[in-house]
Write a protein that holds these residues in place. Structure first.
Motif: not given
Length: 263
Positions: A11-14, A19-23
């Protein structure tokens, strides 16, 4: 009780500038396998690598390596953990020789104290000799021995790629992150690269996570593939399953075919 995967992302997000590069990405890479991470440009693949390498710190989620919390590590601690990386744009010391690049790749494995090194004590000399032996071994394997004392910047592009692979392998990693390793290579060099990636797994027991746009290489090397689009995982499966997945074809493989037709 099942053994944890060598690399687990949960569940990684950055986000960058809203703007979510990884969701909400989750993936697992099992020990001794080659996993592919594919998707259109801007899908977030390199950002995933930068999080694993600890250049970025995700706002949400967890990353574990061999069951341990990788987010507690700093960037300089990743290589000693057993994770090596190659880059989309090669990060070599181009003004230095091939041999020196491979020696630098072992710096975290030479725990020699300041005074031992300063006075060239026996322990320091033994460590240096072993580092040179290891560098020579890898240069022989990758066909680089004849270039040992050549400045990296003077070498052809494909040879520089082999230097980068050698520098990654010389540290004896358990996991290698390969970021578009076939970029800029000709068909003959790509064929050699395919064999090399398989050899890392079969001969060295190294686990591989591969970002690559050359789908021929991906199909020939990967045991499983994760597909990203707009920062999200949209599919996971074997190469055959991914090549038949309608959502993947629409988001990525169809675009590749259009680009090849236009070219």
């Amino acid at each position: 009780m099942s053994t944890p995967a060598l690399l687990e992302i949960e569940n990684m997000s950055i986000s960058f500038g809203g703007v979510k590069a990884v969701d909400g990405l989750s993936l697992k890479v099992e020990q001794g396998t080659i996993a592919g991470l594919i998707g259109p440009n801007g899908a977030g693949k390199t950002t995933v690598f930068n999080c694993v390498a600890r250049y970025y710190h995700p706002q949400e989620g967890r990353i574990r390596f061999d069951g341990k919390d990788l987010l507690a590590a700093r960037p300089h601690q990743v290589l000693p953990h057993g994770i090596a990386r190659t880059f989309q744009n090669m990060e070599l010391f181009r003004s230095m020789t091939v041999q020196d690049n491979l020696l630098i790749g072992q710096h975290t494995q030479i725990p020699v104290g300041f005074w031992s090194a300063a006075f060239s004590l026996p322990g320091a000399r033994a460590q240096e000799a072993e580092a040179r032996r290891r560098a020579s071994e890898v240069m022989e394997r990758f066909g680089l021995a004849q270039f040992a004392h050549a400045q990296v910047s003077s070498l052809p592009y494909g040879t520089q790629k082999m230097v980068e692979f050698g520098r990654a392998l010389v540290s004896r990693p358990r996991l290698i992150l390969l970021d578009e390793p076939a970029a800029g290579l000709n068909p003959s060099e790509t064929k050699g690269l395919t064999e090399l990636i398989r050899d890392l797994r079969d001969r060295d027991g190294i686990t591989v996570l591969l970002v690559e746009h050359d789908m021929g290489l991906v199909r020939r090397t990967c045991d499983e593939i994760y597909v990203m689009d707009f920062g999200r995982r949209i599919a996971h499966g074997t190469p055959d399953e991914i090549s038949r997945n309608p959502r993947v074809i629409e988001a990525y493989l169809g675009k590749q075919e259009e680009e090849h037709a236009a070219a």
